[in-house]
Motif scaffolding. Structure first.
Motif, PDB file in Angstrom:
ATOM      1  N   LYS A 128      73.475  49.285   8.469  1.00  0.00           N
ATOM      2  CA  LYS A 128      74.043  49.707   7.182  1.00  0.00           C
ATOM      3  C   LYS A 128      73.021  50.516   6.395  1.00  0.00           C
ATOM      4  CE  LYS A 128      76.138  47.805   2.961  1.00  0.00           C
ATOM      5  NZ  LYS A 128      76.532  46.548   2.251  1.00  0.00           N
ATOM      6  N   TYR A 129      71.779  50.059   6.419  1.00  0.00           N
ATOM      7  CA  TYR A 129      70.709  50.790   5.727  1.00  0.00           C
ATOM      8  C   TYR A 129      70.500  52.167   6.365  1.00  0.00           C
ATOM      9  CZ  TYR A 129      66.122  51.838   3.719  1.00  0.00           C
ATOM     10  OH  TYR A 129      65.079  52.442   3.059  1.00  0.00           O
ATOM     11  N   VAL A 130      70.468  52.205   7.696  1.00  0.00           N
ATOM     12  CA  VAL A 130      70.275  53.469   8.419  1.00  0.00           C
ATOM     13  C   VAL A 130      71.379  54.457   8.069  1.00  0.00           C
ATOM     14  CG1 VAL A 130      70.365  54.505  10.724  1.00  0.00           C
ATOM     15  CG2 VAL A 130      68.949  52.487  10.321  1.00  0.00           C
ATOM     16  N   GLU A 131      72.607  53.999   8.103  1.00  0.00           N
ATOM     17  CA  GLU A 131      73.738  54.903   7.863  1.00  0.00           C
ATOM     18  C   GLU A 131      73.794  55.379   6.419  1.00  0.00           C
ATOM     19  OE1 GLU A 131      76.824  53.448  11.341  1.00  0.00           O
ATOM     20  OE2 GLU A 131      76.974  52.515   9.358  1.00  0.00           O
ATOM     21  N   ALA A 132      73.136  54.653   5.523  1.00  0.00           N
ATOM     22  CA  ALA A 132      73.099  55.054   4.114  1.00  0.00           C
ATOM     23  C   ALA A 132      72.001  56.069   3.824  1.00  0.00           C
ATOM     24  CB  ALA A 132      72.907  53.824   3.226  1.00  0.00           C
ATOM     25  N   HIS A 133      71.179  56.407   4.854  1.00  0.00           N
ATOM     26  CA  HIS A 133      70.060  57.320   4.633  1.00  0.00           C
ATOM     27  C   HIS A 133      70.034  58.427   5.692  1.00  0.00           C
ATOM     28  CE1 HIS A 133      68.865  53.699   2.388  1.00  0.00           C
ATOM     29  NE2 HIS A 133      68.248  54.548   1.591  1.00  0.00           N
ATOM     30  N   PRO A 134      71.021  59.313   5.651  1.00  0.00           N
ATOM     31  CA  PRO A 134      71.063  60.415   6.628  1.00  0.00           C
ATOM     32  C   PRO A 134      70.024  61.487   6.334  1.00  0.00           C
ATOM     33  CG  PRO A 134      72.812  60.691   5.017  1.00  0.00           C
ATOM     34  CD  PRO A 134      72.174  59.357   4.724  1.00  0.00           C
ATOM     35  N   SER A 135      69.606  62.169   7.369  1.00  0.00           N
ATOM     36  CA  SER A 135      68.711  63.314   7.206  1.00  0.00           C
ATOM     37  C   SER A 135      69.468  64.464   6.543  1.00  0.00           C
ATOM     38  CB  SER A 135      68.190  63.780   8.576  1.00  0.00           C
ATOM     39  OG  SER A 135      67.566  65.039   8.484  1.00  0.00           O
ATOM     40  N   VAL A 136      68.749  65.237   5.743  1.00  0.00           N
ATOM     41  CA  VAL A 136      69.369  66.388   5.088  1.00  0.00           C
ATOM     42  C   VAL A 136      69.699  67.494   6.091  1.00  0.00           C
ATOM     43  CG1 VAL A 136      68.277  65.968   2.856  1.00  0.00           C
ATOM     44  CG2 VAL A 136      67.112  67.411   4.543  1.00  0.00           C
ATOM     45  N   ASN A 137      69.041  67.478   7.244  1.00  0.00           N
ATOM     46  CA  ASN A 137      69.248  68.531   8.230  1.00  0.00           C
ATOM     47  C   ASN A 137      70.361  68.212   9.227  1.00  0.00           C
ATOM     48  OD1 ASN A 137      67.080  70.109   7.207  1.00  0.00           O
ATOM     49  ND2 ASN A 137      65.642  68.797   8.302  1.00  0.00           N
ATOM     50  N   ASN A 138      70.502  66.957   9.561  1.00  0.00           N
ATOM     51  CA  ASN A 138      71.536  66.529  10.486  1.00  0.00           C
ATOM     52  C   ASN A 138      71.957  65.122  10.056  1.00  0.00           C
ATOM     53  OD1 ASN A 138      73.065  65.544  12.694  1.00  0.00           O
ATOM     54  ND2 ASN A 138      71.997  66.920  14.100  1.00  0.00           N
ATOM     55  N   PRO A 139      73.159  64.958   9.524  1.00  0.00           N
ATOM     56  CA  PRO A 139      73.563  63.658   8.969  1.00  0.00           C
ATOM     57  C   PRO A 139      73.686  62.547   9.999  1.00  0.00           C
ATOM     58  CG  PRO A 139      75.425  65.187   9.039  1.00  0.00           C
ATOM     59  CD  PRO A 139      74.205  65.989   9.363  1.00  0.00           C
ATOM     60  N   LEU A 140      73.622  62.870  11.290  1.00  0.00           N
ATOM     61  CA  LEU A 140      73.658  61.853  12.327  1.00  0.00           C
ATOM     62  C   LEU A 140      72.259  61.374  12.712  1.00  0.00           C
ATOM     63  CD1 LEU A 140      76.547  63.183  14.558  1.00  0.00           C
ATOM     64  CD2 LEU A 140      76.549  61.107  13.164  1.00  0.00           C
ATOM     65  N   LEU A 141      71.262  61.879  11.982  1.00  0.00           N
ATOM     66  CA  LEU A 141      69.894  61.421  12.162  1.00  0.00           C
ATOM     67  C   LEU A 141      69.453  60.697  10.888  1.00  0.00           C
ATOM     68  CD1 LEU A 141      68.398  64.557  13.937  1.00  0.00           C
ATOM     69  CD2 LEU A 141      69.307  62.476  14.973  1.00  0.00           C
ATOM     70  N   LEU A 142      68.326  60.008  10.977  1.00  0.00           N
ATOM     71  CA  LEU A 142      67.868  59.143   9.889  1.00  0.00           C
ATOM     72  C   LEU A 142      66.770  59.815   9.077  1.00  0.00           C
ATOM     73  CD1 LEU A 142      67.517  56.367   8.450  1.00  0.00           C
ATOM     74  CD2 LEU A 142      66.091  55.668  10.400  1.00  0.00           C
ATOM     75  N   ALA A 143      66.932  59.831   7.767  1.00  0.00           N
ATOM     76  CA  ALA A 143      65.848  60.281   6.900  1.00  0.00           C
ATOM     77  C   ALA A 143      64.653  59.359   7.107  1.00  0.00           C
ATOM     78  CB  ALA A 143      66.289  60.279   5.445  1.00  0.00           C
ATOM     79  N   ALA A 144      63.483  59.948   7.336  1.00  0.00           N
ATOM     80  CA  ALA A 144      62.362  59.181   7.888  1.00  0.00           C
ATOM     81  C   ALA A 144      61.628  58.302   6.894  1.00  0.00           C
ATOM     82  CB  ALA A 144      61.361  60.137   8.536  1.00  0.00           C
ATOM     83  N   GLU A 145      61.752  58.552   5.585  1.00  0.00           N
ATOM     84  CA  GLU A 145      60.926  57.806   4.630  1.00  0.00           C
ATOM     85  C   GLU A 145      61.694  57.515   3.347  1.00  0.00           C
ATOM     86  OE1 GLU A 145      56.540  59.624   5.718  1.00  0.00           O
ATOM     87  OE2 GLU A 145      57.968  60.898   4.642  1.00  0.00           O
ATOM     88  N   GLN A 146      61.538  56.270   2.857  1.00  0.00           N
ATOM     89  CA  GLN A 146      62.141  55.878   1.588  1.00  0.00           C
ATOM     90  C   GLN A 146      61.099  55.159   0.727  1.00  0.00           C
ATOM     91  OE1 GLN A 146      64.186  54.833   4.569  1.00  0.00           O
ATOM     92  NE2 GLN A 146      64.831  56.971   4.391  1.00  0.00           N
ATOM     93  N   ASP A 147      61.300  55.263  -0.580  1.00  0.00           N
ATOM     94  CA  ASP A 147      60.379  54.602  -1.501  1.00  0.00           C
ATOM     95  C   ASP A 147      60.805  53.161  -1.743  1.00  0.00           C
ATOM     96  OD1 ASP A 147      62.510  54.662  -3.298  1.00  0.00           O
ATOM     97  OD2 ASP A 147      61.697  56.334  -4.479  1.00  0.00           O
ATOM     98  N   GLU A 148      60.145  52.499  -2.693  1.00  0.00           N
ATOM     99  CA  GLU A 148      60.406  51.081  -2.929  1.00  0.00           C
ATOM    100  C   GLU A 148      61.820  50.823  -3.448  1.00  0.00           C
ATOM    101  OE1 GLU A 148      58.529  52.921  -6.576  1.00  0.00           O
ATOM    102  OE2 GLU A 148      58.135  52.897  -4.408  1.00  0.00           O
ATOM    103  N   ASN A 149      62.487  51.876  -3.944  1.00  0.00           N
ATOM    104  CA  ASN A 149      63.861  51.753  -4.412  1.00  0.00           C
ATOM    105  C   ASN A 149      64.876  52.241  -3.379  1.00  0.00           C
ATOM    106  OD1 ASN A 149      63.135  50.765  -7.057  1.00  0.00           O
ATOM    107  ND2 ASN A 149      62.462  52.843  -7.542  1.00  0.00           N
ATOM    108  N   CYS A 150      64.413  52.406  -2.145  1.00  0.00           N
ATOM    109  CA  CYS A 150      65.256  52.832  -1.022  1.00  0.00           C
ATOM    110  C   CYS A 150      65.745  54.267  -1.164  1.00  0.00           C
ATOM    111  CB  CYS A 150      66.456  51.913  -0.823  1.00  0.00           C
ATOM    112  SG  CYS A 150      66.065  50.151  -0.741  1.00  0.00           S
TER     113      CYS A 150
END
Length: 389
Positions: A116-138
């Motif tokens: 669920k966390y992974v799917e909530a953070h898509p990459s800006v370049n390809n939404p089927l990939l995962l944005a690699a870094e999040q801060d303390e507020n996700c």
């Protein structure tokens, strides 16, 4: 919907000719037969693979419980793996690790929360990939683009989940595998790129991180897309081409050769350092499950060399490719992957037992995410519980 059983005309004729009733259709598989419960060793390793002495399954279960307590957090409407010793509190690498670990341990609630966390953070370049870094507020930061290692493990974890629990996990895996090939595999070299941001006009487009050379993952992806066979073979060919007696690989390569000096992280980018330390684990994991001669040979070469140290306590925290130590050890993150390589060393039982004794005696703190997570996954392989979906 219940599937109706269809008795064919041929079966009826066969029954009539023999004077016997047609054999009933085979019973459907029970739900328990779909999965691979931890400790079942349902998918055994290839012949001749070593095993550590003692209750390895129990020791891994204990380590997992401690790892989960230390590094799984509940924030932002889901659970995720926290990485206090990484550049950011939450990184794609950690979530990929978490999915594979949860699927291996049969922990579906944790798997679904991380997904669920992974799917909530898509990459800006390809939404089927995962944005690699999040801060303390996700919140995704630093460009919100992807890193190949996290994406590879996410896709692999989804394949494992499909084998464990059925459902649509495998379909989700297929979508991500296609996205990885499109955005993170170099079209000419067939090597993994650093992420979906490493486009053709990017200076680092042809730089590849050897810890992303997950041969077993590529082999599993071939079942979804046969073109992954060529990708796997390109990486295996390059592994075999790196010169030297140690078998060690550098953190990064470019144009098929170890980089020189700092390219992305440090002056040791061309050495066996904090990225490449995972290579014996990745190569060894494929060796024990596939028996592929290339993976077996690469793992044996590494293991035979490092075994000459004679003791896990003498393993350094990084080496040049010729085997000169970079920093004094021991460091569990460097020791653990060598235990995986030792599984295919024919005369390596005593060495494997020393490594296992060292690993099972280690304690870790809440800031030791990377070392503890690499160690857990290496221990899973050594215990005989790694499998390919």
């Amino acid at each position: 919907m219940r599937r109706l059983t269809v008795i064919t005309v041929a079966a009826l004729l066969a029954a009539g000719c023999s004077g016997q009733a047609a054999a009933p259709p085979p019973a459907p598989k029970k739900a328990a037969e779909i999965g691979v419960p931890f400790g079942s060793h349902r998918l055994p390793y290839t012949q001749g693979v070593l095993r550590p002495k003692g209750d390895a399954d129990g020791q891994v279960r204990d380590f997992y419980a401690k790892w989960k307590a230390a590094f799984v957090t509940a924030k932002c409407g889901s659970r995720q793996v926290v990485s206090p010793d990484a550049d950011h509190p939450y990184v794609g690498e950690a979530q990929g690790y978490g999915l594979v670990i949860a699927a291996t341990m049969g922990d579906r609630p944790l798997f679904d929360d991380i997904l669920k966390y992974v799917e909530a953070h898509p990459s800006v370049n390809n939404p089927l990939l995962l944005a690699a870094e999040q801060d303390e507020n996700c919140k995704s930061v630093n460009g919100s683009d992807s890193a190949a290692d996290g994406d590879l493990d996410v896709a692999y974890g989804l394949l494992m989940a499909g084998r464990q629990w059925g459902g649509d996990y495998r379909d989700k895996a297929a979508e991500r595998i296609a996205a990885i090939k499109e955005s993170e595999v170099h079209p000419e070299t067939k090597l993994m790129k650093l992420g979906d941001w490493a486009t053709q006009d990017e200076p680092l487009a042809k730089v590849s991180r050897t810890s992303d050379w997950m041969i077993g993952h590529f082999r599993a992806f071939e079942k979804i897309d046969p073109e992954w066979a060529a990708i796997r073979q390109a990486h295996q060919k390059l592994i075999a081409s790196i010169p030297g007696e140690t078998g060690l690989l550098p953190d990064f390569v470019k144009d098929g050769k170890p980089v020189k000096g700092e390219v992305l992280e440090s002056e040791h980018d061309g050495d066996y350092n904090w990225n490449a330390l995972r290579d014996p684990w990745r190569i060894g994991a494929d060796a024990v499950t596939s028996g592929d001669p290339a993976s077996v040979a690469a793992a044996r070469k590494i293991s035979a060399w490092i075994a000459r140290t004679g003791s896990p306590e003498k393993i350094a925290a990084g080496y040049t490719l010729s085997g000169e130590p970079l920093e004094e050890g021991p460091e569990p993150a460097f020791v653990a992957p060598f235990a995986v390589a030792a599984l295919v060393q024919p005369d390596g039982q005593a060495w494997l037992d020393k490594l296992w004794t060292y690993l099972t005696s280690q304690e870790f703190g809440k800031k030791d995410y990377f070392a503890a997570t690499v160690q857990l996954q290496s221990m899973i392989v050594v215990s005989g519980n790694h499998w390919v979906p």
